[in-house]
Scaffold this motif. Structure first.
Motif, PDB file in Angstrom:
ATOM      1  N   PRO A 110       0.817  -1.215   0.000  1.00  0.00           N
ATOM      2  CA  PRO A 110       0.000   0.000   0.000  1.00  0.00           C
ATOM      3  C   PRO A 110       0.849   1.262   0.000  1.00  0.00           C
ATOM      4  CG  PRO A 110       0.061  -0.957   2.189  1.00  0.00           C
ATOM      5  CD  PRO A 110       0.750  -1.925   1.281  1.00  0.00           C
ATOM      6  N   ARG A 111       0.250   2.341  -0.500  1.00  0.00           N
ATOM      7  CA  ARG A 111       0.863   3.661  -0.430  1.00  0.00           C
ATOM      8  C   ARG A 111       0.357   4.353   0.827  1.00  0.00           C
ATOM      9  NH1 ARG A 111      -1.953   4.410  -5.374  1.00  0.00           N
ATOM     10  NH2 ARG A 111      -2.808   6.266  -4.401  1.00  0.00           N
ATOM     11  N   PHE A 112       1.268   4.938   1.592  1.00  0.00           N
ATOM     12  CA  PHE A 112       0.885   5.680   2.789  1.00  0.00           C
ATOM     13  C   PHE A 112       0.999   7.174   2.518  1.00  0.00           C
ATOM     14  CE2 PHE A 112       0.937   2.896   6.782  1.00  0.00           C
ATOM     15  CZ  PHE A 112       0.437   1.809   6.095  1.00  0.00           C
ATOM     16  N   GLY A 113       0.028   7.935   3.036  1.00  0.00           N
ATOM     17  CA  GLY A 113       0.058   9.376   2.908  1.00  0.00           C
ATOM     18  C   GLY A 113       0.800  10.016   4.064  1.00  0.00           C
ATOM     19  N   LEU A 114       1.087  11.310   3.934  1.00  0.00           N
ATOM     20  CA  LEU A 114       1.811  12.048   4.959  1.00  0.00           C
ATOM     21  C   LEU A 114       1.059  11.996   6.284  1.00  0.00           C
ATOM     22  CD1 LEU A 114       4.182  13.960   5.649  1.00  0.00           C
ATOM     23  CD2 LEU A 114       2.679  15.868   5.013  1.00  0.00           C
ATOM     24  N   GLY A 115       1.735  11.572   7.325  1.00  0.00           N
ATOM     25  CA  GLY A 115       1.147  11.509   8.655  1.00  0.00           C
ATOM     26  C   GLY A 115       0.421  10.221   8.971  1.00  0.00           C
ATOM     27  N   GLN A 116       0.278   9.337   7.997  1.00  0.00           N
ATOM     28  CA  GLN A 116      -0.417   8.068   8.249  1.00  0.00           C
ATOM     29  C   GLN A 116       0.425   7.183   9.169  1.00  0.00           C
ATOM     30  OE1 GLN A 116      -1.881   6.219   4.698  1.00  0.00           O
ATOM     31  NE2 GLN A 116      -2.618   4.386   5.746  1.00  0.00           N
ATOM     32  N   VAL A 196      15.000   4.964  15.398  1.00  0.00           N
ATOM     33  CA  VAL A 196      16.208   4.611  16.149  1.00  0.00           C
ATOM     34  C   VAL A 196      15.896   3.531  17.173  1.00  0.00           C
ATOM     35  CG1 VAL A 196      17.977   5.491  17.730  1.00  0.00           C
ATOM     36  CG2 VAL A 196      17.199   6.907  15.800  1.00  0.00           C
ATOM     37  N   GLN A 197      14.757   3.660  17.831  1.00  0.00           N
ATOM     38  CA  GLN A 197      14.352   2.683  18.840  1.00  0.00           C
ATOM     39  C   GLN A 197      13.468   1.613  18.209  1.00  0.00           C
ATOM     40  OE1 GLN A 197      12.496   5.729  21.035  1.00  0.00           O
ATOM     41  NE2 GLN A 197      14.138   5.942  22.520  1.00  0.00           N
ATOM     42  N   PRO A 198      13.556   0.382  18.681  1.00  0.00           N
ATOM     43  CA  PRO A 198      12.738  -0.695  18.110  1.00  0.00           C
ATOM     44  C   PRO A 198      11.314  -0.679  18.674  1.00  0.00           C
ATOM     45  CG  PRO A 198      14.121  -1.572  19.841  1.00  0.00           C
ATOM     46  CD  PRO A 198      14.495  -0.117  19.701  1.00  0.00           C
ATOM     47  N   ASN A 199      10.433  -1.316  17.908  1.00  0.00           N
ATOM     48  CA  ASN A 199       9.066  -1.593  18.363  1.00  0.00           C
ATOM     49  C   ASN A 199       8.271  -0.337  18.731  1.00  0.00           C
ATOM     50  OD1 ASN A 199       9.813  -4.395  18.197  1.00  0.00           O
ATOM     51  ND2 ASN A 199      10.732  -4.218  20.228  1.00  0.00           N
ATOM     52  N   VAL A 200       8.418   0.716  17.919  1.00  0.00           N
ATOM     53  CA  VAL A 200       7.641   1.935  18.156  1.00  0.00           C
ATOM     54  C   VAL A 200       6.844   2.289  16.906  1.00  0.00           C
ATOM     55  CG1 VAL A 200       9.180   2.886  19.895  1.00  0.00           C
ATOM     56  CG2 VAL A 200       9.605   3.398  17.488  1.00  0.00           C
ATOM     57  N   VAL A 201       5.651   2.838  17.129  1.00  0.00           N
ATOM     58  CA  VAL A 201       4.800   3.309  16.045  1.00  0.00           C
ATOM     59  C   VAL A 201       5.342   4.641  15.534  1.00  0.00           C
ATOM     60  CG1 VAL A 201       2.481   4.132  15.489  1.00  0.00           C
ATOM     61  CG2 VAL A 201       2.773   2.103  16.913  1.00  0.00           C
ATOM     62  N   ILE A 202       5.338   4.826  14.214  1.00  0.00           N
ATOM     63  CA  ILE A 202       5.808   6.081  13.635  1.00  0.00           C
ATOM     64  C   ILE A 202       4.757   6.623  12.668  1.00  0.00           C
ATOM     65  CG2 ILE A 202       8.223   5.368  13.847  1.00  0.00           C
ATOM     66  CD1 ILE A 202       8.203   4.927  10.785  1.00  0.00           C
ATOM     67  N   LYS A 203       4.994   7.815  12.150  1.00  0.00           N
ATOM     68  CA  LYS A 203       4.116   8.422  11.152  1.00  0.00           C
ATOM     69  C   LYS A 203       4.894   8.651   9.862  1.00  0.00           C
ATOM     70  CE  LYS A 203       0.922  10.805  14.299  1.00  0.00           C
ATOM     71  NZ  LYS A 203       0.341  12.105  14.672  1.00  0.00           N
ATOM     72  N   ALA A 204       4.283   8.323   8.740  1.00  0.00           N
ATOM     73  CA  ALA A 204       4.932   8.496   7.449  1.00  0.00           C
ATOM     74  C   ALA A 204       5.274   9.962   7.206  1.00  0.00           C
ATOM     75  CB  ALA A 204       4.020   7.981   6.327  1.00  0.00           C
ATOM     76  N   GLY A 205       6.521  10.205   6.848  1.00  0.00           N
ATOM     77  CA  GLY A 205       6.959  11.560   6.531  1.00  0.00           C
ATOM     78  C   GLY A 205       7.493  12.322   7.711  1.00  0.00           C
ATOM     79  N   TYR A 206       7.430  11.754   8.933  1.00  0.00           N
ATOM     80  CA  TYR A 206       7.883  12.444  10.140  1.00  0.00           C
ATOM     81  C   TYR A 206       9.038  11.687  10.793  1.00  0.00           C
ATOM     82  CZ  TYR A 206       3.712  15.334   9.772  1.00  0.00           C
ATOM     83  OH  TYR A 206       2.747  16.221   9.342  1.00  0.00           O
TER      84      TYR A 206
END
Length: 206
Positions: A110-116, A196-206
């Protein structure tokens, strides 16, 4: 010193202290962060400006700088003598320790948008899959019809390809900012980031 002089000096000192207190600007306290606003995880960013692939060109990425290839972008020509069609696939393949998010129904990424949000665990109907070979877009050339383009990344604009790199500490989420353009017949890359840290949720583009 005369009593009257002492009284005058005392009055003058009181007036000066009073003025300094009156004119002093109080320091505003630092605003507190919202209770539900979790701090963004630390990310490592890499610039990919100027990198793109066209037919017969490729790009390899070592996403966590451990000396091993994690993702390989390339093109592949597939001919079909029965349908009299040639297909040029613009593909990405992941390594043993790199996972791509795959749609279990379409077998596309899938394509992710900014902030997804890019989760650690795969959402419903998606799976984090390693050693995956995925077609981002493909050009279909036929002897009996017009050229057409297929694939969910075709003419996507600036979008983000999510990935995970597995290490001894866990999985590190990341994203690649890129476009897939049928007009120029190319994949263009801008930057990528990995947590940098494992097992963390992130946001696309950030």
């Amino acid at each position: 010193m005369k009593k009257t002089e002492f009284i005058a000096i005392a009055i003058l000192l009181i007036a000066l202290v009073s003025c300094s207190k009156k004119d002093a600007t109080p320091t505003a306290p630092e605003p507190l962060p919202p209770v539900n606003d979790a701090p963004a995880p630390a990310m490592h960013y890499t610039d990919l400006s100027g990198k793109n692939i066209t037919y017969r060109r490729s790009l390899v990425l070592d996403l966590n700088n451990d000396g091993h290839t994690d993702l390989w972008f390339y093109t592949q020509l597939v001919g079909d003598s029965q349908t009299l069609q040639d297909r040029i696939h613009y593909m990405v393949t992941s390594s043993q320790y790199c996972h791509l998010l795959i749609d279990t129904l379409t077998e596309q990424t899938p394509r992710f948008g900014l902030g997804q949000v890019i989760p650690v665990a795969a959402p419903e109907k998606l799976i984090w899959y390693n050693i995956a070979a995925v077609t981002l877009m493909r050009k279909v050339i036929s002897t009996h019809e017009h050229i057409r383009w297929e694939g969910n990344w075709t003419n996507s604009g600036h979008q983000f390809l999510p990935f995970q790199v597995r290490t001894a500490k866990g999985v590190h989420n990341g994203w690649i900012e890129m476009t897939a353009d049928a007009e120029t017949e190319s994949l263009t890359f801008y930057r990528y980031a990995i947590s940098v840290q494992p097992n963390v949720v992130i946001k696309a583009g950030y």
